[in-house]
Design a protein around this motif. Structure first.
Motif, PDB file in Angstrom:
ATOM      1  N   UNK A  31       8.166  -5.720  -4.325  1.00  0.00           N
ATOM      2  CA  UNK A  31       8.242  -6.887  -4.776  1.00  0.00           C
ATOM      3  C   UNK A  31       9.494  -7.692  -5.535  1.00  0.00           C
ATOM      4  N   UNK A  32      10.438  -6.611  -6.069  1.00  0.00           N
ATOM      5  CA  UNK A  32      11.666  -6.903  -5.419  1.00  0.00           C
ATOM      6  C   UNK A  32      12.268  -7.551  -5.043  1.00  0.00           C
ATOM      7  N   UNK A  33      12.122  -6.092  -3.139  1.00  0.00           N
ATOM      8  CA  UNK A  33      12.509  -6.219  -2.273  1.00  0.00           C
ATOM      9  C   UNK A  33      11.523  -6.491  -1.503  1.00  0.00           C
ATOM     10  N   UNK A  34      11.531  -8.038  -1.113  1.00  0.00           N
ATOM     11  CA  UNK A  34      10.791  -8.060   0.124  1.00  0.00           C
ATOM     12  C   UNK A  34      10.896  -7.541   1.232  1.00  0.00           C
ATOM     13  N   UNK A  35      12.614  -7.470   1.550  1.00  0.00           N
ATOM     14  CA  UNK A  35      12.863  -6.755   2.842  1.00  0.00           C
ATOM     15  C   UNK A  35      12.932  -5.763   2.964  1.00  0.00           C
ATOM     16  N   UNK A  36      11.566  -5.073   2.695  1.00  0.00           N
ATOM     17  CA  UNK A  36      11.148  -3.556   2.155  1.00  0.00           C
ATOM     18  C   UNK A  36      10.732  -3.353   2.920  1.00  0.00           C
ATOM     19  N   UNK A  37       9.929  -2.287   3.945  1.00  0.00           N
ATOM     20  CA  UNK A  37       8.338  -1.345   4.661  1.00  0.00           C
ATOM     21  C   UNK A  37       8.151  -0.534   4.445  1.00  0.00           C
ATOM     22  N   UNK A  38       6.535  -0.184   4.288  1.00  0.00           N
ATOM     23  CA  UNK A  38       6.195   1.276   4.447  1.00  0.00           C
ATOM     24  C   UNK A  38       5.207   0.852   5.152  1.00  0.00           C
ATOM     25  N   UNK A  39       5.736   2.434   5.799  1.00  0.00           N
ATOM     26  CA  UNK A  39       4.055   2.610   6.992  1.00  0.00           C
ATOM     27  C   UNK A  39       3.683   4.089   6.661  1.00  0.00           C
ATOM     28  N   UNK A  40       2.793   4.476   6.417  1.00  0.00           N
ATOM     29  CA  UNK A  40       2.811   5.978   5.746  1.00  0.00           C
ATOM     30  C   UNK A  40       0.949   6.396   6.384  1.00  0.00           C
ATOM     31  N   UNK A  41       1.062   7.858   6.891  1.00  0.00           N
ATOM     32  CA  UNK A  41       0.127   8.370   6.845  1.00  0.00           C
ATOM     33  C   UNK A  41      -1.138   9.082   6.628  1.00  0.00           C
ATOM     34  N   UNK A  42      -0.725   8.572   4.944  1.00  0.00           N
ATOM     35  CA  UNK A  42      -1.356   9.365   4.486  1.00  0.00           C
ATOM     36  C   UNK A  42      -2.083   8.572   3.162  1.00  0.00           C
ATOM     37  N   UNK A  43      -2.774   7.867   3.145  1.00  0.00           N
ATOM     38  CA  UNK A  43      -3.251   6.504   2.144  1.00  0.00           C
ATOM     39  C   UNK A  43      -2.960   6.632   1.203  1.00  0.00           C
ATOM     40  N   UNK A  44      -2.129   5.864   0.425  1.00  0.00           N
ATOM     41  CA  UNK A  44      -1.965   5.744  -1.413  1.00  0.00           C
ATOM     42  C   UNK A  44      -3.004   5.788  -1.936  1.00  0.00           C
ATOM     43  N   UNK A  45      -3.458   6.205  -2.392  1.00  0.00           N
ATOM     44  CA  UNK A  45      -4.107   6.194  -3.929  1.00  0.00           C
ATOM     45  C   UNK A  45      -4.176   4.559  -4.144  1.00  0.00           C
ATOM     46  N   UNK A  46      -3.072   3.703  -4.538  1.00  0.00           N
ATOM     47  CA  UNK A  46      -2.649   2.065  -4.259  1.00  0.00           C
ATOM     48  C   UNK A  46      -3.066   1.548  -2.867  1.00  0.00           C
ATOM     49  N   UNK A  47      -4.074   1.796  -2.608  1.00  0.00           N
ATOM     50  CA  UNK A  47      -3.700   1.613  -0.687  1.00  0.00           C
ATOM     51  C   UNK A  47      -4.055   0.268  -0.325  1.00  0.00           C
ATOM     52  N   UNK A  48      -5.086  -0.572  -2.249  1.00  0.00           N
ATOM     53  CA  UNK A  48      -5.732  -1.665  -2.013  1.00  0.00           C
ATOM     54  C   UNK A  48      -4.792  -2.701  -2.378  1.00  0.00           C
ATOM     55  N   UNK A  49      -3.613  -1.990  -3.731  1.00  0.00           N
ATOM     56  CA  UNK A  49      -2.860  -2.929  -4.186  1.00  0.00           C
ATOM     57  C   UNK A  49      -2.109  -2.695  -3.066  1.00  0.00           C
ATOM     58  N   UNK A  50      -1.335  -1.939  -1.939  1.00  0.00           N
ATOM     59  CA  UNK A  50       0.095  -2.560  -1.383  1.00  0.00           C
ATOM     60  C   UNK A  50      -0.557  -3.102  -0.048  1.00  0.00           C
ATOM     61  N   UNK A  51      -1.869  -2.819   0.241  1.00  0.00           N
ATOM     62  CA  UNK A  51      -2.122  -3.709   1.465  1.00  0.00           C
ATOM     63  C   UNK A  51      -2.081  -5.886   1.142  1.00  0.00           C
ATOM     64  N   UNK A  52      -3.347  -5.443  -0.407  1.00  0.00           N
ATOM     65  CA  UNK A  52      -2.973  -6.666  -0.598  1.00  0.00           C
ATOM     66  C   UNK A  52      -1.735  -7.656  -1.012  1.00  0.00           C
ATOM     67  N   UNK A  53      -0.405  -6.896  -1.487  1.00  0.00           N
ATOM     68  CA  UNK A  53       0.959  -7.549  -2.270  1.00  0.00           C
ATOM     69  C   UNK A  53       1.666  -7.760  -1.099  1.00  0.00           C
ATOM     70  N   UNK A  54       1.567  -6.216   0.434  1.00  0.00           N
ATOM     71  CA  UNK A  54       2.744  -6.289   0.811  1.00  0.00           C
ATOM     72  C   UNK A  54       2.304  -6.507   2.576  1.00  0.00           C
ATOM     73  N   UNK A  55       1.324  -7.854   2.215  1.00  0.00           N
ATOM     74  CA  UNK A  55       0.363  -7.821   4.234  1.00  0.00           C
ATOM     75  C   UNK A  55       2.218  -8.380   4.740  1.00  0.00           C
ATOM     76  N   UNK A  56       2.045  -7.095   6.234  1.00  0.00           N
ATOM     77  CA  UNK A  56       2.915  -7.972   7.040  1.00  0.00           C
ATOM     78  C   UNK A  56       3.783  -6.712   6.717  1.00  0.00           C
ATOM     79  N   UNK A  57       3.475  -5.913   5.305  1.00  0.00           N
ATOM     80  CA  UNK A  57       5.120  -5.174   5.238  1.00  0.00           C
ATOM     81  C   UNK A  57       4.893  -3.494   5.490  1.00  0.00           C
ATOM     82  N   UNK A  58       3.340  -3.373   5.017  1.00  0.00           N
ATOM     83  CA  UNK A  58       2.817  -2.383   4.679  1.00  0.00           C
ATOM     84  C   UNK A  58       1.908  -1.643   5.873  1.00  0.00           C
ATOM     85  N   UNK A  59       1.465  -0.531   6.027  1.00  0.00           N
ATOM     86  CA  UNK A  59       0.241  -0.133   7.468  1.00  0.00           C
ATOM     87  C   UNK A  59       0.148   1.866   6.472  1.00  0.00           C
ATOM     88  N   UNK A  60      -0.737   1.441   6.316  1.00  0.00           N
ATOM     89  CA  UNK A  60      -1.526   3.035   6.274  1.00  0.00           C
ATOM     90  C   UNK A  60      -2.948   3.344   7.431  1.00  0.00           C
TER      91      UNK A  60
END
Length: 307
Positions: A239-268
């Motif tokens: 949220x603070x660093x809008x330049x960072x991206x996170x891609x993961x092969x293991x769906x996080x517990x907070x997947x829905x929050x990651x997906x909602x907040x970081x469209x274009x910067x997150x993938x699971x």
């Protein structure tokens, strides 16, 4: 004659099962299958009279071990084995093994597929960047990490690695620059690929303080374990660093929050895909069968992971 059970909620490919069967039957033993089971009760019933068990991501806990009165060995077809209760297995006098190295190339190739997707802005039609010339940090230099390093050289990347348990000389012999700390790895590298196991020391260790050291436009790639990520801190950091991206092969517990907040910067991936290739499937399954036969017939414990 020993009875060997392959219990896989997510089954092996048919060709892998064929290879496992050949190994087992050539050794004079019996193979039984429990595939795509939907209830733990099915597993508890199936293990009652078996001598050996081959699993993938299936959980083997105290309840399963209590039900398996004749069980002598469990082999996890793959590198990770945190789905097996090692202390309970030891208490039941059951040997636990993994099959290190069999899935390594598959996981490494997936890591690069995810890297390319991330630096190309998830193929959204906008201008991205290239991997060539970028600094790649490999966090843990085991079998997968070594394959990642091999592929990275083909991409023309500068490769760095940190592993608390791997000597610096071993890393550098592979043509990789060794750094002295995880902090140094993250502050140096544009992309960091995680390959650490989930242990008491590593759980939640990938936190805001560490990832926050990455240069602008940093990409974190996780094909290891979800437990190593401090999800709450990573969300706050992204949220603070809008330049960072996170891609993961293991769906996080907070997947829905990651997906909602970081469209274009997150993938699971929807399900763990690292070992999901025909080759890895075959390699790990057959290795598991061979290790079981080696243990039952000759007492070989080379890949034992419990005491």
């Amino acid at each position: 004659m020993a009875k060997i059970l392959v219990a896989t909620e997510k089954p092996f490919a048919a060709i892998a099962v064929k290879g496992i069967r050949e190994v087992v039957e050539q050794a004079g033993d019996e193979l039984v299958l429990l595939e795509k089971y939907t209830d733990k009760a099915q597993l508890l019933d199936a293990v009652k009279d078996v001598d050996a068990l081959i699993i993938r991501s299936d959980k083997v806990d105290n309840e399963v071990l209590d039900a398996a009165k004749q069980l002598k060995i469990v082999v996890r077809a793959g590198a990770g084995y945190d789905n097996v209760d090692l202390d309970a297995a030891t208490a039941h006098q059951v040997c636990v093994m993994n099959t290190p190295g069999q899935n390594s190339n598959a996981v490494a190739e997936l890591a690069f597929g995810m890297m390319v997707m991330a630096v190309r802005n998830f193929y959204n039609g906008t201008s991205g960047t290239e991997l060539k010339g970028k600094k790649l940090g490999i966090h843990a230099f085991g079998n997968v990490g070594r394959n990642v390093a091999r592929i990275a050289k083909g991409f023309g990347m500068e490769v760095y690695a940190y592993d608390a348990f791997c000597p610096k000389e071993v890393i550098e012999e592979a043509g990789v620059k060794a750094v002295d700390s995880a902090e140094a790895l993250y502050e140096t590298c544009n992309i960091v690929s995680l390959h650490i196991p989930a242990t008491a020391e590593t759980k939640n260790s990938i936190n805001a303080a560490l990832v926050g050291k990455m240069p602008k436009g940093g990409v974190l790639v996780n094909t290891a374990r979800k437990e190593v990520i401090n999800e709450a801190e990573l969300i706050q950091l992204m949220e603070e660093r809008t330049d960072l991206k996170y891609v993961t092969d293991i769906m996080p517990v907070a997947n829905e929050e990651f997906a909602a907040k970081f469209a274009g910067r997150y993938f699971s991936t929807p399900k763990k895909m690292g070992a999901q290739t025909a080759e890895a499937n075959i390699n790990a399954g057959i290795a598991a069968a061979r290790q079981i036969e080696g243990f039952l017939k000759e007492g070989i414990e080379k890949f034992r992971v419990n005491k």
